[in-house]
Design a protein around this motif. Sequence first.
Motif, PDB file in Angstrom:
ATOM      1  N   LYS A 102       0.875  -1.096   0.013  1.00 58.07           N
ATOM      2  CA  LYS A 102      -0.026   0.009   0.046  1.00 58.07           C
ATOM      3  C   LYS A 102       0.934   1.285   0.089  1.00 58.07           C
ATOM      4  O   LYS A 102       1.849   1.394   0.786  1.00 58.07           O
ATOM      5  CB  LYS A 102      -0.747   0.028   1.213  1.00 58.07           C
ATOM      6  CG  LYS A 102      -2.084   0.815   1.321  1.00 58.07           C
ATOM      7  CD  LYS A 102      -3.059   0.898   2.444  1.00 58.07           C
ATOM      8  CE  LYS A 102      -3.862   1.895   2.434  1.00 58.07           C
ATOM      9  NZ  LYS A 102      -4.712   1.823   3.569  1.00 58.07           N
ATOM     10  N   LEU A 103       0.637   2.143  -0.874  1.00 59.36           N
ATOM     11  CA  LEU A 103       1.359   3.446  -0.987  1.00 59.36           C
ATOM     12  C   LEU A 103       1.254   4.234   0.477  1.00 59.36           C
ATOM     13  O   LEU A 103      -0.022   4.424   0.741  1.00 59.36           O
ATOM     14  CB  LEU A 103       1.326   4.271  -2.205  1.00 59.36           C
ATOM     15  CG  LEU A 103       1.736   3.531  -3.644  1.00 59.36           C
ATOM     16  CD1 LEU A 103       1.039   4.439  -4.740  1.00 59.36           C
ATOM     17  CD2 LEU A 103       3.203   3.165  -3.600  1.00 59.36           C
ATOM     18  N   PRO A 104       2.035   4.945   0.798  1.00 57.87           N
ATOM     19  CA  PRO A 104       1.906   5.854   1.947  1.00 57.87           C
ATOM     20  C   PRO A 104       0.984   7.144   1.457  1.00 57.87           C
ATOM     21  O   PRO A 104       1.286   7.748   0.339  1.00 57.87           O
ATOM     22  CB  PRO A 104       3.544   6.198   2.448  1.00 57.87           C
ATOM     23  CG  PRO A 104       4.071   6.085   1.130  1.00 57.87           C
ATOM     24  CD  PRO A 104       3.648   4.909   0.483  1.00 57.87           C
ATOM     25  N   GLN A 105       0.471   7.580   2.484  1.00 56.27           N
ATOM     26  CA  GLN A 105      -0.408   8.665   2.234  1.00 56.27           C
ATOM     27  C   GLN A 105       0.493   9.799   2.484  1.00 56.27           C
ATOM     28  O   GLN A 105       1.204   9.825   3.177  1.00 56.27           O
ATOM     29  CB  GLN A 105      -1.621   8.933   3.084  1.00 56.27           C
ATOM     30  CG  GLN A 105      -2.527   7.448   2.766  1.00 56.27           C
ATOM     31  CD  GLN A 105      -3.182   7.529   1.396  1.00 56.27           C
ATOM     32  OE1 GLN A 105      -3.711   8.796   1.086  1.00 56.27           O
ATOM     33  NE2 GLN A 105      -3.324   6.385   1.166  1.00 56.27           N
ATOM     34  N   GLN A 106       0.269  11.243   1.486  1.00 54.75           N
ATOM     35  CA  GLN A 106       0.897  12.442   1.892  1.00 54.75           C
ATOM     36  C   GLN A 106       0.231  13.086   2.663  1.00 54.75           C
ATOM     37  O   GLN A 106      -1.306  13.360   2.536  1.00 54.75           O
ATOM     38  CB  GLN A 106       1.094  12.941   0.494  1.00 54.75           C
ATOM     39  CG  GLN A 106       2.057  12.127  -0.456  1.00 54.75           C
ATOM     40  CD  GLN A 106       2.160  12.976  -1.713  1.00 54.75           C
ATOM     41  OE1 GLN A 106       1.521  13.842  -2.161  1.00 54.75           O
ATOM     42  NE2 GLN A 106       2.894  12.142  -2.736  1.00 54.75           N
ATOM     43  N   PRO A 107       0.907  13.564   3.697  1.00 56.07           N
ATOM     44  CA  PRO A 107       0.101  14.483   4.550  1.00 56.07           C
ATOM     45  C   PRO A 107      -0.502  15.833   3.830  1.00 56.07           C
ATOM     46  O   PRO A 107       0.367  16.413   2.970  1.00 56.07           O
ATOM     47  CB  PRO A 107       1.129  14.927   5.442  1.00 56.07           C
ATOM     48  CG  PRO A 107       2.586  14.491   4.944  1.00 56.07           C
ATOM     49  CD  PRO A 107       2.232  13.759   3.736  1.00 56.07           C
ATOM     50  N   GLY A 108      -1.387  16.292   4.342  1.00 56.31           N
ATOM     51  CA  GLY A 108      -1.689  17.706   3.785  1.00 56.31           C
ATOM     52  C   GLY A 108      -2.745  17.528   2.389  1.00 56.31           C
ATOM     53  O   GLY A 108      -3.204  18.430   1.804  1.00 56.31           O
ATOM     54  N   GLY A 109      -2.971  16.349   2.118  1.00 55.99           N
ATOM     55  CA  GLY A 109      -3.913  16.247   1.034  1.00 55.99           C
ATOM     56  C   GLY A 109      -3.422  15.877  -0.195  1.00 55.99           C
ATOM     57  O   GLY A 109      -2.660  14.834  -0.516  1.00 55.99           O
ATOM     58  N   LYS A 110      -3.348  16.881  -1.214  1.00 53.61           N
ATOM     59  CA  LYS A 110      -2.809  16.548  -2.594  1.00 53.61           C
ATOM     60  C   LYS A 110      -1.392  16.612  -2.744  1.00 53.61           C
ATOM     61  O   LYS A 110      -0.878  15.656  -3.256  1.00 53.61           O
ATOM     62  CB  LYS A 110      -3.107  17.436  -3.589  1.00 53.61           C
ATOM     63  CG  LYS A 110      -4.821  17.592  -3.721  1.00 53.61           C
ATOM     64  CD  LYS A 110      -5.178  18.632  -4.782  1.00 53.61           C
ATOM     65  CE  LYS A 110      -6.651  18.342  -5.051  1.00 53.61           C
ATOM     66  NZ  LYS A 110      -6.983  19.480  -5.925  1.00 53.61           N
TER      67      LYS A 110
END
Length: 112
Positions: free
Chosen positions: A101-109
């Motif tokens: 699973k790819l990591p989620q980037q903080p702050g949205g986009k």
Amino acid sequence: MAALGSPLRTFCGLAREFRLAQGGPGLSFRDAAAYRYLREAFRAHRVTSEKLCRAQHDLHFQAATYLCLLRSVREHLTLHKEYHGKGDRTAEQVAGLVGLKLPQQPGGKGWE
């Protein structure tokens, strides 16, 4: 050279491959010209009282070779359908295929 087996076994294998290749419901493989030719060829080259019948052995060898070809083509198509690429995929889809699973980037986009 490997043993060919019995001519009846080869004929039944060819009939099975013709049936699988026909595929459609309601269509009989026995109506196909190739099946009728094969049936008549096997009937014409039955075992006789001769010790060695070259025509029968030649026909059996050609039939066994053709059976190998038909099976190989059918198995190749099955494998091709299963493993053929589906086009370009996104990074998330590729990661999902291998269980990551790819990591989620903080702050949205993005990394603003």
